[in-house]
Structure formats: structure tokens, C-alpha cells
Scaffold this active site. Structure first.
Site, PDB file in Angstrom:
ATOM      1  N   HIS A   1     106.701  73.155  16.743  1.00 47.57           N
ATOM      2  CA  HIS A   1     107.334  72.717  15.490  1.00 47.57           C
ATOM      3  C   HIS A   1     106.215  72.624  14.453  1.00 47.57           C
ATOM      4  CE1 HIS A   1     110.051  71.338  18.683  1.00 47.57           C
ATOM      5  NE2 HIS A   1     111.032  71.278  17.793  1.00 47.57           N
TER       6      HIS A   1
ATOM      7  N   SER B   1      99.511  70.292  11.496  1.00 45.15           N
ATOM      8  CA  SER B   1      98.892  70.614  12.786  1.00 45.15           C
ATOM      9  C   SER B   1      98.341  72.052  12.848  1.00 45.15           C
ATOM     10  CB  SER B   1      99.877  70.333  13.931  1.00 45.15           C
ATOM     11  OG  SER B   1     101.144  70.897  13.685  1.00 45.15           O
TER      12      SER B   1
ATOM     13  N   GLU C   1     108.316  78.032  13.828  1.00 41.44           N
ATOM     14  CA  GLU C   1     108.892  77.133  12.817  1.00 41.44           C
ATOM     15  C   GLU C   1     110.187  77.771  12.325  1.00 41.44           C
ATOM     16  OE1 GLU C   1     108.430  74.045  11.288  1.00 41.44           O
ATOM     17  OE2 GLU C   1     110.226  74.657  10.207  1.00 41.44           O
TER      18      GLU C   1
ATOM     19  N   ASP D   1     113.167  79.581  17.210  1.00 39.73           N
ATOM     20  CA  ASP D   1     113.472  78.261  17.754  1.00 39.73           C
ATOM     21  C   ASP D   1     112.348  77.811  18.705  1.00 39.73           C
ATOM     22  OD1 ASP D   1     115.327  76.034  18.476  1.00 39.73           O
ATOM     23  OD2 ASP D   1     115.179  77.010  20.431  1.00 39.73           O
ATOM     24  N   ALA D   2     111.964  76.543  18.557  1.00 33.34           N
ATOM     25  CA  ALA D   2     110.863  75.995  19.349  1.00 33.34           C
ATOM     26  C   ALA D   2     111.088  76.173  20.849  1.00 33.34           C
ATOM     27  CB  ALA D   2     110.721  74.504  19.037  1.00 33.34           C
TER      28      ALA D   2
ATOM     29  N   ASP E   1     106.166  68.853  18.747  1.00 29.47           N
ATOM     30  CA  ASP E   1     106.264  67.822  17.717  1.00 29.47           C
ATOM     31  C   ASP E   1     107.593  67.929  16.954  1.00 29.47           C
ATOM     32  OD1 ASP E   1     105.644  65.875  15.837  1.00 29.47           O
ATOM     33  OD2 ASP E   1     104.445  67.230  14.604  1.00 29.47           O
TER      34      ASP E   1
END
Ligand code: SAM
Length: 279
Positions: A42, A100, A118, A143-144, A164
Site C-alpha cells: 500500500h 514509505s 497502489e 490490488d495489494a 500498510d
């Protein structure tokens, strides 16, 4: 549903704990010459402008980096984090706060690889322009949870996976546990760092219990609350780290009390540092 925007929260006390932990792990990975892979599930926008309307709206950064910027704490992992933020703000005024991905971009070596997922179109596009064209850094508008399946294990067979989520979808608390189990099966030597908010104590402990019962060895819990538990509202946050560097617990034993002293409101904070599952 993607209403969460990290730009409203960037640099807050929770980002401080998350990004100090992340940087400490990256520095540990750099102790070996062999390149590592950094996987960010994320990623957010990558970097944030402090004087933007979003960051100024609630001024959350003032509870975090605002209290640390330009300071010397005498604690290695905190000072290294503050120095890294300093390199983004060479004038000595806090104008930019790294997300991050930017933390790793600044700290990695040219041989270390990054894969960033993301979903939000605007954040994806910011991130894409931040990293530019690089063979070693790839941004996926994906998608994460899909990315954890399709992009792991990395060819390097060593690295950090930062998980995250914004937890705006309550299902994320459950999805994380199964996604982590599957990702750990594919990449059992990887370091996984999962961020969680402390919003309501009972729910937090239930989430931690589910993680601890996932059948994954060697998990370390790191938590810092700047306020006592209340019925609602974020009073703290934590990281659960799978396969933590052997140095991390000792580093956090020193860092957590200092973070607490500097960030907690009226000395009412608390910290947790515990081995959740054995090696
Ligand atoms: N890791 C970032 C940092 O420390 O700077 C902050 C990430 S923010 C807490 C969560 C991000 O996840 C948001 O940018 C949101 O758009 C994105 N997101 C939410 N659901 C997602 C999903 N299923 N897959 C990928 N990204 C998602």
C-alpha cells in the site's frame, strides 16, 4: 471504495514509528552486499508536501515529525530517520515528508530493487512520476493482495515486505492474516512488517491474537501509544514484524522510550515490545 488519502496523515506519530522501523530494517538488509527487494503493498503517493491543504487541514504531522525535525536524540535509528528527512529538506525548513516508497528510494543502493503496488489513481500517478523510469523500481496500479501473490517471492530471495493498509475496509483485518500466511509460504525468509492502528483496545488485541495464531514463527510486536486507550480515535499504532533483524528488538528497546518521551501528550503514553511467536 478508496476515500482514504494518506496526505492528511503523513508524518504523524504513527508514520514516525512505521518509518523508523522500516528504515532500521533497510539498513540491516544493507549489511550484506547481496541486493534485496523492497515490496510495498500500500504505497501511497510516495512523498507529501507539508504546506499542502491536506497536510495542513488537521496538522497531524505536528504530532510526529513536527516534534522531531532538526533534533538530535542520541538514538541511532531515530537520528538516522531524522537525517533522512533532512536530506529531503535541505533548506532546514520542513517542506517535504517522505512516504514509505521514498524512504526506501533514498536509503537503498542502486542494485536493490523495489516493487510498489497502489490502487488509487492519483497516488499511483504521483508515485510513478516520483520514481520515473528505472529498471530497478516498478510501480503497479494493482490490488495489494493480488500483488502479494503475483510478485512474491522476489528473485533476490531476501528483502522487506511492508504491509500498510488504511483499514478503511474492515475486512482488511481478516484479509491480512490469510494474505500473510500465503505470502510467508512463498517467501519464508522474507521480513514482513505489518502496520496497525490502535483505535479500540479490545479489537486491537483480537487482531494481534489472530496474527499470533497464524502459524508463522518469529514475530515481534512493536507498539507506541501517545495517549491512553479511549473508546474511539487513534491513540497509537504498532508494527508486527515477521523474521525481524536480530538487532531490531534491542534497537527498539532504546528507541521506544525516547519516542514516547518526545511524542506523547503529557507523559501519558505507553509502549509494547514483545516477541509474539517464537523463532
Ligand atoms: N505506506 C504509505 C506510507 O507509509 O507512506 C502509506 C499508505 S496508506 C496508509 C494506504 C494506501 O493504500 C492508500 O494510498 C490507498 O490508496 C492504498 N490502498 C487501499 N486499498 C488498497 C488495495 N487494496 N491495494 C492497493 N492499494 C490500496
Amino acid at each position: 471504495m478508496l476515500s482514504y488519502r494518506h496526505s492528511y496523515h503523513a508524518g504523524n506519530f504513527a508514520d514516525v514509528l512505521k518509518h523508523c522501523t522500516q528504515l532500521a530494517i533497510i539498513e540491516y538488509l544493507k549489511r550484506k552486499d547481496k541486493p534485496f527487494c523492497y515490496h510495498d503493498t500500500h504505497s501511497g503517493a510516495g512523498v507529501y508536501t507539508v504546506y499542502s491543504a491536506e497536510m495542513q487541514k488537521n496538522g497531524e504531522y505536528q504530532s510526529g515529525i513536527g516534534k522531531l525535525f532538526g533534533r538530535r536524540t542520541g538514538v541511532g535509528i531515530i537520528d538516522h530517520y531524522i537525517d533522512l528527512i533532512g536530506t529531503l529538506n535541505p533548506t532546514g525548513r520542513l517542506n517535504n515528508y517522505p512516504g514509505s516508497p521514498q524512504i526506501t528510494l533514498l536509503a537503498r543502493r542502486p542494485t536493490d530493487r523495489m516493487q510498489l503496488t497502489e490502487l488509487h489513481p492519483a497516488d499511483y500517478s504521483h508515485l510513478q512520476s516520483l520514481v520515473g523510469k528505472s529498471k530497478k523500481v516498478k510501480v503497479y496500479q494493482q490490488d495489494a493482495w493480488q500483488g502479494l501473490k503475483s510478485l512474491l517471492p522476489p528473485a533476490e530471495k531476501r528483502g522487506l515486505v511492508l504491509i500498510d493498509p488504511s483499514y478503511e475496509v474492515k475486512q482488511d483485518y481478516k484479509t491480512i492474516v490469510s494474505a500473510l500466511q500465503q505470502a510467508h509460504k512463498r517467501f519464508s525468509s522474507g521480513i514482513f512488517a505489518i502496520w496497525y492502528p490502535v483505535l479500540e483496545r479490545k479489537a486491537t488485541e483480537q487482531f494481534i491474537d489472530r496474527l499470533a495464531s497464524a502459524g508463522i514463527p518469529n514475530m515481534l510486536r512493536i507498539e507506541h501509544c501517545i495517549l491512553p486507550d479511549v473508546e474511539s480515535g487513534m491513540t497509537g499504532s504498532g508494527m508486527v514484524v515477521v523474521n525481524p533483524p536480530y538487532t531490531l528488538k534491542a534497537d527498539m528497546e532504546i528507541a521506544l522510550p525516547v519516542l514516547d518521551k518526545l511524542l506523547s501528550e503529557g507523559m501519558s503514553g505507553s509502549t509494547v515490545l514483545e516477541q509474539l511467536t517464537e523463532e
